[in-house]
Design an enzyme around this catalytic site. Structure first.
Site, PDB file in Angstrom:
ATOM      1  CB  ALA A  66      -0.887  -0.012   1.241  1.00 18.57           C
ATOM      2  N   GLY A 109       0.861  -5.069   0.877  1.00 23.55           N
ATOM      3  CA  GLY A 109      -0.304  -5.137   0.007  1.00 23.55           C
ATOM      4  C   GLY A 109      -0.006  -5.762  -1.345  1.00 23.55           C
ATOM      5  CD  GLU A 112      -1.974  -7.633   2.829  1.00 21.49           C
ATOM      6  OE1 GLU A 112      -1.752  -6.462   2.431  1.00 21.49           O
ATOM      7  OE2 GLU A 112      -2.379  -7.880   3.966  1.00 21.49           O
ATOM      8  CD  GLU A 132       1.939  -5.545   5.685  1.00 21.29           C
ATOM      9  OE1 GLU A 132       2.731  -6.447   6.047  1.00 21.29           O
ATOM     10  OE2 GLU A 132       1.231  -5.637   4.680  1.00 21.29           O
TER      11      GLU A 132
HETATM   12  N1  CAA Z   1       4.667   3.235  -0.565  1.00 22.67           N
HETATM   13  C1  CAA Z   1       5.080   4.419  -1.079  1.00 22.67           C
HETATM   14  N2  CAA Z   1       6.248   4.570  -1.750  1.00 22.67           N
HETATM   15  C2  CAA Z   1       7.026   3.501  -1.864  1.00 22.67           C
HETATM   16  C3  CAA Z   1       6.676   2.246  -1.339  1.00 22.67           C
HETATM   17  C4  CAA Z   1       5.418   2.134  -0.673  1.00 22.67           C
HETATM   18  N3  CAA Z   1       4.960   0.984  -0.180  1.00 22.67           N
HETATM   19  N4  CAA Z   1       7.665   1.365  -1.621  1.00 22.67           N
HETATM   20  C5  CAA Z   1       8.607   2.042  -2.297  1.00 22.67           C
HETATM   21  N5  CAA Z   1       8.227   3.336  -2.445  1.00 22.67           N
HETATM   22  C6  CAA Z   1       8.950   4.398  -3.125  1.00 22.67           C
HETATM   23  C7  CAA Z   1      10.124   4.911  -2.295  1.00 22.67           C
HETATM   24  O1  CAA Z   1       9.692   5.824  -1.325  1.00 22.67           O
HETATM   25  C8  CAA Z   1      10.997   5.515  -3.363  1.00 22.67           C
HETATM   26  O2  CAA Z   1      10.450   6.764  -3.714  1.00 22.67           O
HETATM   27  P1  CAA Z   1      11.429   8.046  -3.970  1.00 22.67           P
HETATM   28  O3  CAA Z   1      12.231   7.633  -5.192  1.00 22.67           O
HETATM   29  O4  CAA Z   1      10.478   9.150  -4.239  1.00 22.67           O
HETATM   30  O5  CAA Z   1      12.263   8.177  -2.762  1.00 22.67           O
HETATM   31  C9  CAA Z   1      10.780   4.587  -4.540  1.00 22.67           C
HETATM   32  O6  CAA Z   1       9.542   3.901  -4.303  1.00 22.67           O
HETATM   33  C10 CAA Z   1      11.879   3.538  -4.688  1.00 22.67           C
HETATM   34  O7  CAA Z   1      11.983   2.854  -3.449  1.00 22.67           O
HETATM   35  P2  CAA Z   1      13.363   2.656  -2.680  1.00 22.67           P
HETATM   36  O8  CAA Z   1      14.296   3.779  -2.975  1.00 22.67           O
HETATM   37  O9  CAA Z   1      13.050   2.382  -1.246  1.00 22.67           O
HETATM   38  O10 CAA Z   1      13.904   1.335  -3.416  1.00 22.67           O
HETATM   39  P3  CAA Z   1      14.907   0.235  -2.827  1.00 22.67           P
HETATM   40  O11 CAA Z   1      15.245  -0.651  -3.978  1.00 22.67           O
HETATM   41  O12 CAA Z   1      15.998   0.869  -2.072  1.00 22.67           O
HETATM   42  O13 CAA Z   1      14.023  -0.603  -1.762  1.00 22.67           O
HETATM   43  C11 CAA Z   1      12.064  -1.802  -1.005  1.00 22.67           C
HETATM   44  C12 CAA Z   1      12.954  -1.401  -2.207  1.00 22.67           C
HETATM   45  C13 CAA Z   1      12.829  -2.727  -0.068  1.00 22.67           C
HETATM   46  C14 CAA Z   1      10.855  -2.514  -1.562  1.00 22.67           C
HETATM   47  C15 CAA Z   1      11.642  -0.517  -0.241  1.00 22.67           C
HETATM   48  O14 CAA Z   1      11.142   0.443  -1.160  1.00 22.67           O
HETATM   49  C16 CAA Z   1      10.596  -0.739   0.811  1.00 22.67           C
HETATM   50  O15 CAA Z   1      10.874  -1.246   1.880  1.00 22.67           O
HETATM   51  N6  CAA Z   1       9.304  -0.354   0.509  1.00 22.67           N
HETATM   52  C17 CAA Z   1       8.245  -0.449   1.462  1.00 22.67           C
HETATM   53  C18 CAA Z   1       7.736  -1.889   1.595  1.00 22.67           C
HETATM   54  C19 CAA Z   1       6.629  -1.953   2.633  1.00 22.67           C
HETATM   55  O16 CAA Z   1       6.834  -1.655   3.791  1.00 22.67           O
HETATM   56  N7  CAA Z   1       5.406  -2.383   2.201  1.00 22.67           N
HETATM   57  C20 CAA Z   1       4.259  -2.482   3.066  1.00 22.67           C
HETATM   58  C21 CAA Z   1       3.413  -1.259   2.930  1.00 22.67           C
HETATM   59  S1  CAA Z   1       2.086  -1.232   4.119  1.00 22.67           S
HETATM   60  C22 CAA Z   1       0.900  -2.254   3.474  1.00 22.67           C
HETATM   61  O17 CAA Z   1       1.033  -2.762   2.377  1.00 22.67           O
HETATM   62  C23 CAA Z   1      -0.310  -2.452   4.321  1.00 22.67           C
HETATM   63  C24 CAA Z   1      -1.240  -3.495   3.808  1.00 22.67           C
HETATM   64  O18 CAA Z   1      -1.323  -4.577   4.345  1.00 22.67           O
HETATM   65  C25 CAA Z   1      -2.151  -3.235   2.698  1.00 22.67           C
END
Ligand code: CAA
Length: 259
Positions: A66, A109, A112, A132
């Site tokens: 998400a 998500g 999911e 999460e």
């Molecule tokens: N939401 C918003 N933006 C996101 C995102 C997310 N879930 N995942 C990645 N991005 C964005 C980053 O902020 C970044 O944006 P900017 O270039 O503007 O800074 C861009 O995508 C590239 O990401 P990274 O620079 O972080 O890329 P990376 O290769 O270094 O890392 C990753 C990749 C490990 C996937 C890392 O991006 C990450 O940890 N993302 C979040 C994963 C996460 O926590 N997901 C769960 C979300 S909560 C949820 O989903 C609730 C549910 O149950 C529905």
């Protein structure tokens, strides 16, 4: 075909190929993207020309969850009142089969969403996880439920409670989360191939088969078997059952016509 801001949609024979298209945000699932996804899935579900849907992302990310930036300042009362994420389940109401073709990250998500699909194919570098807890929240779209039913309690707990223990594609296949693993550049084509194979069969029969398998997650065994038997019996009301069985007896290919 209609243009979408966050999706690419094309047809390949009888398959609709839907590509999540926010690659810079690793296909983070913002509300607008999900509204578009619900819209296109409903449209394809109603199209007589389409027999299956393939959902994919980019080479780096199926979806990284998400959209954290969108939800970080929302609050409980609004999320409760608006039933935040409630509209995500609409995709599970599609009657046509949906195949997820997953490359790269399927996190939160994203994992999911893949699990809401009917079949998951993965590229060799795909990663499935529920991070999460690291954000101070818990999975909100099936990560504690669908994942547990598939991989079992211990693995689901480890993934959900640590947020950092992920399943790679090979492990995901071994535990049954994923049905097949392919080289990354082949996974979409293979999913489309399977989608077209399914689409060449009788559409109402395929829908009944999907409906019946899904009941395995909802009903006791005896109720599920009864549900299955009733649907099996109702296939005999279709033209395609007559055609399928007659074609077998006459040693020819069937021509399925029910739409
Ligand atoms: N939401 C918003 N933006 C996101 C995102 C997310 N879930 N995942 C990645 N991005 C964005 C980053 O902020 C970044 O944006 P900017 O270039 O503007 O800074 C861009 O995508 C590239 O990401 P990274 O620079 O972080 O890329 P990376 O290769 O270094 O890392 C990753 C990749 C490990 C996937 C890392 O991006 C990450 O940890 N993302 C979040 C994963 C996460 O926590 N997901 C769960 C979300 S909560 C949820 O989903 C609730 C549910 O149950 C529905």
């Amino acid at each position: 075909m209609q243009e979408y801001k966050n999706l690419l949609v094309e047809t390949r024979d009888k398959v609709a190929l839907v590509t999540l298209n926010r690659p810079k945000a690793l296909n983070a699932l913002c509300s607008e993207l999900f509204d578009e996804l619900n819209q296109v899935i409903a449209e394809m579900d109603n199209s007589k020309a389409i027999g299956a849907i393939v959902l994919t992302g980019s080479p780096k990310a199926f979806a990284a969850g998400a959209d954290i930036k969108e939800m970080c300042n929302t609050n409980f009362v609004d999320n409760y009142k608006n039933n935040f994420l409630g509209h995500w389940t609409q995709i599970t109401e599609a009657r046509k089969p949906i195949i997820a073709a997953v490359n790269g990250f399927a996190l939160g998500g994203g994992c999911e969403l893949a699990m809401m699909c009917d079949i998951i194919y993965a590229g060799e570098k795909a990663v499935f996880g529920q991070p999460e807890v690291k954000l101070g929240t818990i999975p909100g779209a099936g990560g504690t439920q669908r994942l547990t039913r598939v991989v079992g309690k211990s693995k689901a707990m480890e993934m959900v409670l640590t947020g950092s223990w992920n399943l790679n594609a090979q492990d995901a296949e071994r535990v049954g989360l994923v049905s097949k693993v392919f080289p990354a550049d082949q996974v979409v084509d293979e999913a489309v191939k399977t989608g077209n194979k399914i689409a060449s069969l009788s559409q109402p029969i395929i829908q009944m088969a999907k409906e019946s398998v899904n009941q395995a997650y909802e009903l006791s065994l005896s109720s599920g078997l009864q549900y299955e038997r009733r649907l099996f019996q109702s296939t005999f009301a279709t033209h395609d059952q007559k055609e399928g069985m007659t074609a077998f007896a006459e040693k020819r290919s069937p021509k399925f016509e029910d739409k």
